[in-house]
Design a protein around this motif. Structure first.
Motif, PDB file in Angstrom:
ATOM      1  N   LEU B   5       0.842  -1.191   0.000  1.00  0.00           N
ATOM      2  CA  LEU B   5       0.000   0.000   0.000  1.00  0.00           C
ATOM      3  C   LEU B   5       0.875   1.238   0.000  1.00  0.00           C
ATOM      4  O   LEU B   5       2.004   1.223   0.498  1.00  0.00           O
ATOM      5  CB  LEU B   5      -0.891   0.013   1.236  1.00  0.00           C
ATOM      6  N   ALA B   9      -2.032   6.198   2.141  1.00  0.00           N
ATOM      7  CA  ALA B   9      -3.094   5.450   2.829  1.00  0.00           C
ATOM      8  C   ALA B   9      -2.583   4.882   4.157  1.00  0.00           C
ATOM      9  O   ALA B   9      -3.262   4.956   5.180  1.00  0.00           O
ATOM     10  CB  ALA B   9      -3.608   4.321   1.940  1.00  0.00           C
ATOM     11  N   LEU B  33      -7.593  -1.536   5.706  1.00  0.00           N
ATOM     12  CA  LEU B  33      -6.911  -1.471   4.409  1.00  0.00           C
ATOM     13  C   LEU B  33      -6.649  -2.880   3.860  1.00  0.00           C
ATOM     14  O   LEU B  33      -5.606  -3.157   3.280  1.00  0.00           O
ATOM     15  CB  LEU B  33      -5.592  -0.695   4.532  1.00  0.00           C
ATOM     16  N   SER B 106     -16.225   3.208  -1.020  1.00  0.00           N
ATOM     17  CA  SER B 106     -14.867   3.599  -0.648  1.00  0.00           C
ATOM     18  C   SER B 106     -14.887   4.707   0.397  1.00  0.00           C
ATOM     19  O   SER B 106     -15.852   5.466   0.494  1.00  0.00           O
ATOM     20  CB  SER B 106     -14.128   4.084  -1.896  1.00  0.00           C
ATOM     21  N   PRO B 206     -11.545   1.877   6.532  1.00  0.00           N
ATOM     22  CA  PRO B 206     -11.664   1.104   5.293  1.00  0.00           C
ATOM     23  C   PRO B 206     -11.282  -0.348   5.562  1.00  0.00           C
ATOM     24  O   PRO B 206     -10.141  -0.640   5.902  1.00  0.00           O
ATOM     25  CB  PRO B 206     -10.654   1.766   4.340  1.00  0.00           C
ATOM     26  N   GLU B 208     -11.917  -2.781   3.222  1.00  0.00           N
ATOM     27  CA  GLU B 208     -11.386  -3.055   1.885  1.00  0.00           C
ATOM     28  C   GLU B 208     -11.533  -1.754   1.103  1.00  0.00           C
ATOM     29  O   GLU B 208     -12.074  -0.793   1.611  1.00  0.00           O
ATOM     30  CB  GLU B 208     -12.195  -4.170   1.203  1.00  0.00           C
ATOM     31  N   GLU B 209     -11.121  -1.785  -0.154  1.00  0.00           N
ATOM     32  CA  GLU B 209     -11.185  -0.534  -0.917  1.00  0.00           C
ATOM     33  C   GLU B 209     -12.603   0.008  -1.036  1.00  0.00           C
ATOM     34  O   GLU B 209     -12.821   1.218  -1.049  1.00  0.00           O
ATOM     35  CB  GLU B 209     -10.580  -0.738  -2.306  1.00  0.00           C
ATOM     36  N   THR B 210     -13.568  -0.888  -1.161  1.00  0.00           N
ATOM     37  CA  THR B 210     -14.946  -0.414  -1.311  1.00  0.00           C
ATOM     38  C   THR B 210     -15.866  -0.990  -0.230  1.00  0.00           C
ATOM     39  O   THR B 210     -17.017  -1.308  -0.479  1.00  0.00           O
ATOM     40  CB  THR B 210     -15.509  -0.753  -2.713  1.00  0.00           C
ATOM     41  N   ARG B 252     -15.213   3.166  -6.189  1.00  0.00           N
ATOM     42  CA  ARG B 252     -13.968   3.887  -5.885  1.00  0.00           C
ATOM     43  C   ARG B 252     -14.141   5.343  -6.300  1.00  0.00           C
ATOM     44  O   ARG B 252     -14.840   5.641  -7.266  1.00  0.00           O
ATOM     45  CB  ARG B 252     -12.800   3.291  -6.669  1.00  0.00           C
ATOM     46  N   GLU B 282      -3.898   5.947  -3.467  1.00  0.00           N
ATOM     47  CA  GLU B 282      -4.333   4.950  -4.452  1.00  0.00           C
ATOM     48  C   GLU B 282      -5.416   4.038  -3.900  1.00  0.00           C
ATOM     49  O   GLU B 282      -6.254   3.533  -4.636  1.00  0.00           O
ATOM     50  CB  GLU B 282      -3.142   4.082  -4.892  1.00  0.00           C
ATOM     51  N   PHE B 283      -5.386   3.821  -2.588  1.00  0.00           N
ATOM     52  CA  PHE B 283      -6.348   2.908  -1.967  1.00  0.00           C
ATOM     53  C   PHE B 283      -7.743   3.530  -2.012  1.00  0.00           C
ATOM     54  O   PHE B 283      -7.968   4.607  -1.467  1.00  0.00           O
ATOM     55  CB  PHE B 283      -5.937   2.626  -0.520  1.00  0.00           C
ATOM     56  N   GLY B 284      -8.684   2.852  -2.671  1.00  0.00           N
ATOM     57  CA  GLY B 284     -10.070   3.322  -2.692  1.00  0.00           C
ATOM     58  C   GLY B 284     -10.374   4.376  -3.733  1.00  0.00           C
ATOM     59  O   GLY B 284     -11.448   4.960  -3.715  1.00  0.00           O
TER      60      GLY B 284
END
Ligand SMILES: N[C@@H](CCC(=O)N[C@@H](CS)C(=O)NCC(=O)O)C(=O)O
Ligand SMILES: [Fe+2]
Lengths: 218, 286
Positions: B5, B9, B33, B106, B206, B208-210, B252, B282-284
């Motif tokens: 990651l 993030a 994450l 996200s 978070p 997960e990303e979404t 996202r 970048e995450f999400g």
């Protein structure tokens, strides 16, 4: 004054709020700390309902639990027209049949929602599958009712059965259950949403909120 | 193993549970994450948080803080300490901790929606807004270079029931503080104390990303409402947002400047997305 022990996110409590609003009946609410405090599992509340569930309604000395039971009581006492709980043997049988479905099979959709929104540790895939099976039964039934010119759940007029079935169907998206495959259900939901006195609850997309949300600048 | 990651993030502070709900008899097995996390409180009250493997073995102990009624951790090495909220020291305020609510989207979508005034009349009809008073008056959204925080200021909105304690409609002043990409706090005129602001904050965790567990609080001057009344008022608002959030596509947050924005009153969204892009989040995001 009628008193409703209430939780804003409960579809079962919403059955009662919705019906009181349709009847134009005044009431007061007592918000119960359902989440995250779980007050409904603590001794004070268990005295009111040993099952540890919402809603509970108090009217004078009468204390009732179970949304379906409460709807029957409210209709019997506060609906002078008698149409919400018709006084006819066959009609009552049909109403009771769908009340039982609302408190039984349809509650799988409620449980899926508790999993998705409030993190309840349930097997959500199985719950959604059971809810879809219940939706198929309701959708087929409503399609037949429409052909008979009898577009409500238990007859030609809306009854407490419609009110008991409405919330967890209308809230199904909260639990990850889309309704694209149930067109008769969608048409019935739309009919309920234009009844005089209709109120929504958080999580229900009314035709007006839905369109507006997509195009707020309009 | 989980994918690498980016620091933008990793280096933020995240809530994993409220202090009240992390009890010695109630550990929190969760994710952050995309990685498994275990939060525990010992009988003597000490909190430990660890990152685990998918199989449940301890990988490493994580930093942990208890502040503002929440338990915080990070998977990275934040350059800044956890942001300061001096309002928590002010006398007479009441804290309402709203409980974890899960949303399938996200963290960026959640923060962006929180900053958006234009949805009030349509999503929170007759509470935070009402037709025909739908106009968003001009406001400012700006990155504060010295603190590295995004601030949205000079907002105002006509609200039928601005807070649980409101006795009627009012023109309400707003400002927003985004101290890190995935946390946001708003300040709005308090119906309980003239000239003061009530705070509402959201801390998406978070998973997960979404997929996010959202932790949300209110810190208010309100001597009239019951705790439950305030709590359920906020939970109701949140569930109105949830269904809108879950319907946004892509889930996202799109950072491409050409991507379509959800509404016309976009200044805050534009600034927010630009900020995330410059930070290298970048995450999400998409
Ligand atoms: N049979 C009851 C069930 C209601 C119900 O499931 N209520 C939920 C809230 S929506 C509840 O209290 N759940 C707690 C539990 O079942 O332990 C009814 O229809 O009213
Ligand atoms: Fe909102």
């Amino acid at each position: 004054m009628i008193r409703l022990y209430d939780f804003v996110l409960s579809g079962s409590c919403y059955k009662v709020r919705l019906f009181l609003s349709l009847l134009g009946q005044d009431y007061e609410t007592v918000p119960v700390g359902f989440y995250p405090a779980k007050e409904h599992k603590k001794p004070d509340f268990l005295q009111l309902n040993p099952l540890g569930q919402l809603p509970v309604l108090r009217d004078g000395d009468l204390v009732l639990r179970d949304a379906q039971a409460i709807l029957v009581y409210l209709a019997s006492k506060y609906d002078p027209s008698g149409s919400w709980y018709p006084d006819d043997a066959a009609a009552r049988g049909r109403v009771a049949m769908w009340l039982s479905f609302a408190g039984g099979e349809l509650m799988t959709a409620s449980a899926a929602r508790l999993h998705d929104v409030l993190n309840y540790p349930f097997d959500v895939a199985s719950l959604r599958e059971q809810a879809r099976q219940a939706f198929v039964v309701l959708d087929d039934h409503l399609a037949e009712q429409e052909l008979r010119d009898c577009p409500w759940v238990a007859g030609p007029e809306p009854t407490v059965a419609d009110i008991a079935c409405f919330p967890y169907v209308a809230l199904s998206n909260d639990g990850g259950i889309a309704r694209d495959e149930y067109p008769a259900i969608e048409r019935w939901l739309a009919r309920v949403m234009v009844l005089p006195g209709f109120i929504d609850m958080p999580g229900i997309l009314t035709p007006w909120s839905g369109e507006a949300a997509e195009e707020p600048a309009a | 193993m989980s994918k690498d990651l980016e620091p933008a993030a990793l280096d933020q502070w995240y809530v994993i549970e409220s202090s009240e709900d992390l009890r010695s008899d109630q550990p929190r097995r969760t994710r952050l994450l995309g990685r498994p996390i275990l939060g525990e409180r010992s009988a003597s009250g000490t909190v430990t948080i660890e990152e685990r493997t998918e199989e449940g073995e301890t990988l490493r102990k994580l930093p942990c803080l208890e502040r503002y009624g929440y338990v915080w951790t990070t998977l990275g090495a934040p350059v800044k300490p956890l942001f300061d909220m001096p309002e928590f020291e002010e006398d007479g305020r009441r804290l309402v901790v709203c409980g974890v609510l899960t949303v399938r989207t996200s963290p960026g979508r959640i923060v962006e929606n929180f900053l958006d005034l234009s949805h009030f009349p349509f999503v929170h009809t007759d509470i935070l807004g009402a037709e025909p008073m739908t106009e968003v008056t001009p406001y400012k959204a700006k990155l504060d270079e010295s603190s590295g925080e995004l601030w949205v200021t000079e907002c105002g909105f006509y609200q039928p029931q601005a807070m649980a304690a409101s006795s009627g409609a009012a023109q309400v002043d707003y400002l927003y503080r985004v101290p890190q990409p995935y946390a946001a706090v708003l300040y709005k005129s308090s119906p309980g104390k003239a000239g003061a602001f009530d705070l509402i904050g959201i801390f998406p965790q978070p998973l997960e990303e979404t997929l996010c567990d959202v932790h949300c609080f209110m810190l208010v001057y309100d001597d009239v409402s019951s705790y439950e009344g305030m709590l359920q008022w906020q939970q109701g608002i949140f569930l109105q947002d949830r269904i809108i959030l879950e319907n946004q596509r892509p889930a996202r947050l799109p950072l491409d400047p050409k991507a379509e924005l959800p509404s016309r009153a976009d200044t805050s969204a534009i600034q927010y997305r630009r900020w995330l892009k410059n930070l290298g989040v970048e995450f999400g995001v998409a």
